[in-house]
Structure formats: C-alpha cells, structure tokens
Motif scaffolding. Sequence first.
Motif, PDB file in Angstrom:
ATOM      1  N   LEU A 116       0.829  -1.215   0.000  1.00 15.04           N
ATOM      2  CA  LEU A 116       0.000   0.000   0.000  1.00 15.04           C
ATOM      3  C   LEU A 116       0.861   1.262   0.000  1.00 15.04           C
ATOM      4  O   LEU A 116       0.527   2.256  -0.647  1.00 15.04           O
ATOM      5  CB  LEU A 116      -0.944   0.000   1.193  1.00 15.04           C
ATOM      6  CG  LEU A 116      -2.119  -0.966   1.121  1.00 15.04           C
ATOM      7  CD1 LEU A 116      -2.881  -0.981   2.443  1.00 15.04           C
ATOM      8  CD2 LEU A 116      -3.045  -0.610  -0.014  1.00 15.04           C
ATOM      9  N   LEU A 117       1.987   1.232   0.704  1.00 10.44           N
ATOM     10  CA  LEU A 117       2.887   2.390   0.709  1.00 10.44           C
ATOM     11  C   LEU A 117       3.515   2.610  -0.660  1.00 10.44           C
ATOM     12  O   LEU A 117       3.729   3.748  -1.079  1.00 10.44           O
ATOM     13  CB  LEU A 117       3.980   2.211   1.762  1.00 10.44           C
ATOM     14  CG  LEU A 117       3.571   2.512   3.193  1.00 10.44           C
ATOM     15  CD1 LEU A 117       4.717   2.194   4.151  1.00 10.44           C
ATOM     16  CD2 LEU A 117       3.168   3.956   3.344  1.00 10.44           C
ATOM     17  N   LEU A 118       3.812   1.515  -1.361  1.00 12.39           N
ATOM     18  CA  LEU A 118       4.393   1.647  -2.695  1.00 12.39           C
ATOM     19  C   LEU A 118       3.363   2.165  -3.705  1.00 12.39           C
ATOM     20  O   LEU A 118       3.728   2.822  -4.682  1.00 12.39           O
ATOM     21  CB  LEU A 118       4.962   0.302  -3.157  1.00 12.39           C
ATOM     22  CG  LEU A 118       6.205  -0.177  -2.410  1.00 12.39           C
ATOM     23  CD1 LEU A 118       6.599  -1.569  -2.868  1.00 12.39           C
ATOM     24  CD2 LEU A 118       7.349   0.802  -2.561  1.00 12.39           C
ATOM     25  N   LEU A 119       2.089   1.864  -3.486  1.00 11.04           N
ATOM     26  CA  LEU A 119       1.035   2.341  -4.386  1.00 11.04           C
ATOM     27  C   LEU A 119       0.609   3.779  -4.095  1.00 11.04           C
ATOM     28  O   LEU A 119      -0.085   4.392  -4.905  1.00 11.04           O
ATOM     29  CB  LEU A 119      -0.189   1.420  -4.284  1.00 11.04           C
ATOM     30  CG  LEU A 119      -0.033   0.039  -4.890  1.00 11.04           C
ATOM     31  CD1 LEU A 119      -1.270  -0.798  -4.609  1.00 11.04           C
ATOM     32  CD2 LEU A 119       0.231   0.129  -6.379  1.00 11.04           C
ATOM     33  N   LEU A 120       1.026   4.310  -2.969  1.00  9.67           N
ATOM     34  CA  LEU A 120       0.606   5.652  -2.571  1.00  9.67           C
ATOM     35  C   LEU A 120       1.020   6.745  -3.567  1.00  9.67           C
ATOM     36  O   LEU A 120       0.192   7.591  -3.910  1.00  9.67           O
ATOM     37  CB  LEU A 120       1.126   5.958  -1.163  1.00  9.67           C
ATOM     38  CG  LEU A 120       0.502   7.101  -0.420  1.00  9.67           C
ATOM     39  CD1 LEU A 120      -0.999   6.903  -0.283  1.00  9.67           C
ATOM     40  CD2 LEU A 120       1.123   7.243   0.957  1.00  9.67           C
ATOM     41  N   PRO A 121       2.266   6.745  -4.096  1.00 12.93           N
ATOM     42  CA  PRO A 121       2.599   7.778  -5.097  1.00 12.93           C
ATOM     43  C   PRO A 121       1.749   7.670  -6.366  1.00 12.93           C
ATOM     44  O   PRO A 121       1.361   8.682  -6.948  1.00 12.93           O
ATOM     45  CB  PRO A 121       4.068   7.511  -5.414  1.00 12.93           C
ATOM     46  CG  PRO A 121       4.587   6.798  -4.225  1.00 12.93           C
ATOM     47  CD  PRO A 121       3.451   5.987  -3.697  1.00 12.93           C
ATOM     48  N   LEU A 122       1.422   6.444  -6.765  1.00  7.93           N
ATOM     49  CA  LEU A 122       0.568   6.260  -7.936  1.00  7.93           C
ATOM     50  C   LEU A 122      -0.820   6.866  -7.698  1.00  7.93           C
ATOM     51  O   LEU A 122      -1.400   7.507  -8.587  1.00  7.93           O
ATOM     52  CB  LEU A 122       0.447   4.774  -8.262  1.00  7.93           C
ATOM     53  CG  LEU A 122      -0.418   4.413  -9.454  1.00  7.93           C
ATOM     54  CD1 LEU A 122       0.191   4.956 -10.735  1.00  7.93           C
ATOM     55  CD2 LEU A 122      -0.596   2.915  -9.536  1.00  7.93           C
ATOM     56  N   LYS A 123      -1.321   6.703  -6.490  1.00  8.95           N
ATOM     57  CA  LYS A 123      -2.619   7.285  -6.124  1.00  8.95           C
ATOM     58  C   LYS A 123      -2.559   8.815  -6.205  1.00  8.95           C
ATOM     59  O   LYS A 123      -3.468   9.459  -6.726  1.00  8.95           O
ATOM     60  CB  LYS A 123      -3.000   6.829  -4.716  1.00  8.95           C
ATOM     61  CG  LYS A 123      -4.301   7.379  -4.205  1.00  8.95           C
ATOM     62  CD  LYS A 123      -4.553   6.907  -2.787  1.00  8.95           C
ATOM     63  CE  LYS A 123      -5.772   7.536  -2.200  1.00  8.95           C
ATOM     64  NZ  LYS A 123      -5.999   7.184  -0.809  1.00  8.95           N
ATOM     65  N   GLY A 124      -1.464   9.394  -5.710  1.00  6.67           N
ATOM     66  CA  GLY A 124      -1.308  10.847  -5.757  1.00  6.67           C
ATOM     67  C   GLY A 124      -1.232  11.377  -7.176  1.00  6.67           C
ATOM     68  O   GLY A 124      -1.860  12.387  -7.519  1.00  6.67           O
ATOM     69  N   LEU A 133      -2.434   9.949  -9.845  1.00  5.57           N
ATOM     70  CA  LEU A 133      -3.753   9.771 -10.449  1.00  5.57           C
ATOM     71  C   LEU A 133      -4.714  10.881 -10.016  1.00  5.57           C
ATOM     72  O   LEU A 133      -5.449  11.438 -10.849  1.00  5.57           O
ATOM     73  CB  LEU A 133      -4.311   8.400 -10.074  1.00  5.57           C
ATOM     74  CG  LEU A 133      -5.591   7.964 -10.744  1.00  5.57           C
ATOM     75  CD1 LEU A 133      -5.366   7.823 -12.245  1.00  5.57           C
ATOM     76  CD2 LEU A 133      -6.064   6.654 -10.172  1.00  5.57           C
ATOM     77  N   TYR A 134      -4.707  11.223  -8.736  1.00  6.72           N
ATOM     78  CA  TYR A 134      -5.545  12.328  -8.263  1.00  6.72           C
ATOM     79  C   TYR A 134      -5.183  13.631  -8.975  1.00  6.72           C
ATOM     80  O   TYR A 134      -6.052  14.382  -9.402  1.00  6.72           O
ATOM     81  CB  TYR A 134      -5.406  12.532  -6.754  1.00  6.72           C
ATOM     82  CG  TYR A 134      -6.323  11.694  -5.912  1.00  6.72           C
ATOM     83  CD1 TYR A 134      -7.684  11.636  -6.162  1.00  6.72           C
ATOM     84  CD2 TYR A 134      -5.838  10.958  -4.837  1.00  6.72           C
ATOM     85  CE1 TYR A 134      -8.526  10.879  -5.391  1.00  6.72           C
ATOM     86  CE2 TYR A 134      -6.672  10.194  -4.061  1.00  6.72           C
ATOM     87  CZ  TYR A 134      -8.018  10.161  -4.337  1.00  6.72           C
ATOM     88  OH  TYR A 134      -8.847   9.408  -3.568  1.00  6.72           O
ATOM     89  N   ALA A 163      -7.471  17.573 -15.119  1.00  6.65           N
ATOM     90  CA  ALA A 163      -8.304  17.436 -16.318  1.00  6.65           C
ATOM     91  C   ALA A 163      -9.536  18.343 -16.253  1.00  6.65           C
ATOM     92  O   ALA A 163     -10.112  18.671 -17.292  1.00  6.65           O
ATOM     93  CB  ALA A 163      -8.738  15.980 -16.492  1.00  6.65           C
ATOM     94  N   PHE A 164      -9.911  18.759 -15.063  1.00  7.10           N
ATOM     95  CA  PHE A 164     -11.036  19.682 -14.908  1.00  7.10           C
ATOM     96  C   PHE A 164     -10.607  21.143 -15.035  1.00  7.10           C
ATOM     97  O   PHE A 164     -11.384  22.045 -14.742  1.00  7.10           O
ATOM     98  CB  PHE A 164     -11.725  19.459 -13.562  1.00  7.10           C
ATOM     99  CG  PHE A 164     -12.550  18.211 -13.513  1.00  7.10           C
ATOM    100  CD1 PHE A 164     -13.810  18.183 -14.085  1.00  7.10           C
ATOM    101  CD2 PHE A 164     -12.063  17.066 -12.902  1.00  7.10           C
ATOM    102  CE1 PHE A 164     -14.576  17.031 -14.054  1.00  7.10           C
ATOM    103  CE2 PHE A 164     -12.823  15.910 -12.866  1.00  7.10           C
ATOM    104  CZ  PHE A 164     -14.082  15.891 -13.446  1.00  7.10           C
ATOM    105  N   LYS A 165      -9.365  21.366 -15.459  1.00 13.30           N
ATOM    106  CA  LYS A 165      -8.822  22.710 -15.739  1.00 13.30           C
ATOM    107  C   LYS A 165      -8.728  23.607 -14.508  1.00 13.30           C
ATOM    108  O   LYS A 165      -8.927  24.816 -14.593  1.00 13.30           O
ATOM    109  CB  LYS A 165      -9.640  23.424 -16.828  1.00 13.30           C
ATOM    110  CG  LYS A 165      -9.799  22.640 -18.098  1.00 13.30           C
ATOM    111  CD  LYS A 165      -8.496  22.518 -18.821  1.00 13.30           C
ATOM    112  CE  LYS A 165      -8.769  21.832 -20.162  1.00 13.30           C
ATOM    113  NZ  LYS A 165      -7.655  21.051 -20.601  1.00 13.30           N
ATOM    114  N   PHE A 166      -8.426  23.008 -13.357  1.00 13.21           N
ATOM    115  CA  PHE A 166      -8.154  23.819 -12.176  1.00 13.21           C
ATOM    116  C   PHE A 166      -6.722  24.330 -12.257  1.00 13.21           C
ATOM    117  O   PHE A 166      -5.899  23.812 -13.021  1.00 13.21           O
ATOM    118  CB  PHE A 166      -8.320  22.992 -10.892  1.00 13.21           C
ATOM    119  CG  PHE A 166      -9.750  22.732 -10.515  1.00 13.21           C
ATOM    120  CD1 PHE A 166     -10.526  23.731  -9.962  1.00 13.21           C
ATOM    121  CD2 PHE A 166     -10.311  21.484 -10.708  1.00 13.21           C
ATOM    122  CE1 PHE A 166     -11.836  23.496  -9.611  1.00 13.21           C
ATOM    123  CE2 PHE A 166     -11.620  21.232 -10.357  1.00 13.21           C
ATOM    124  CZ  PHE A 166     -12.384  22.246  -9.810  1.00 13.21           C
TER     125      PHE A 166
END
Length: 140
Positions: free
Chosen positions: A81-89, A91-92, A98-101
Amino acid sequence: MLVLSGIFFALVMGAGLFELVGMKPDLGALILGMLLASHRKASELSKSLFNLKELFLVCFFLNIGLADEPTMQGFILGVLLLLLLPLKGILYFVVINAFKFRVRTCLLTTLTLFNFSEFGLIVGGLATSLAGSLAIYWWH
C-alpha cells in the motif's frame, strides 16, 4: 450539565429504548441525534461532546490495533500500500487537472486526498477477511 444530558439522551433515551424494544441501539442513538439536531442548543452540545467523541475514537482504534498480532502478510500488504501511494497521488493530480483547475489547487487537493484513511483500511481489511471466507465457502 450539557455533557451529562447529551450522554443521557444518546445512551438512555436513544440506545436504551431501542434496545428495550428489540431494535439496534446504534439506530436509536442516531435517530435521537437527528431529532435533537434542530434544537437551539445542538451546536453547543456538539462542542461540549467533542472531547468525549475524540476519546472514544482513540479507544476504538486502540481496540482494533490491540485485537490481533501483526503478521508477515499484514506487513507485506502495508508495504504494498505504501508503494502504491505515489501512484494514487499522481492519479488524483491528473484527474483534478483534467477539470482545468489551477496547478496550485490541483496540488493542494491531491495532498489532501493523498493519504489512506483509517476507515478505508478497516473496510479493506474486512473485505479481505470476508473474501477469504467466501473463497473457503466456494471451494466446499
């Protein structure tokens, strides 16, 4: 007196009465809380019960943490889960961008959503244990 009356309403009036008639006590406390939410003293009651709520929350997580000993499988899952955390960030950030913020808004929102919540980990652990039980049931 406000704290005592709040505890009385939640435990005796809400949970106690619902348990007395054979219903779930949690539901009784919830419904009574909803009924009291429109009262003029509701916000003051909420503020006075906040410390008690925080104490119960700490006790809840201590109870979960002390309920079982750590295993190698749990340790490996935690590292994964710790290794997947940067991928989650990432992706967010991509989705919000993509919503142009603005980039600053995307970054601050990503940092806010970047962590794993305790509730999410509890639900994930429960799902894992239920999936194991379902797999054993399916094989028989």
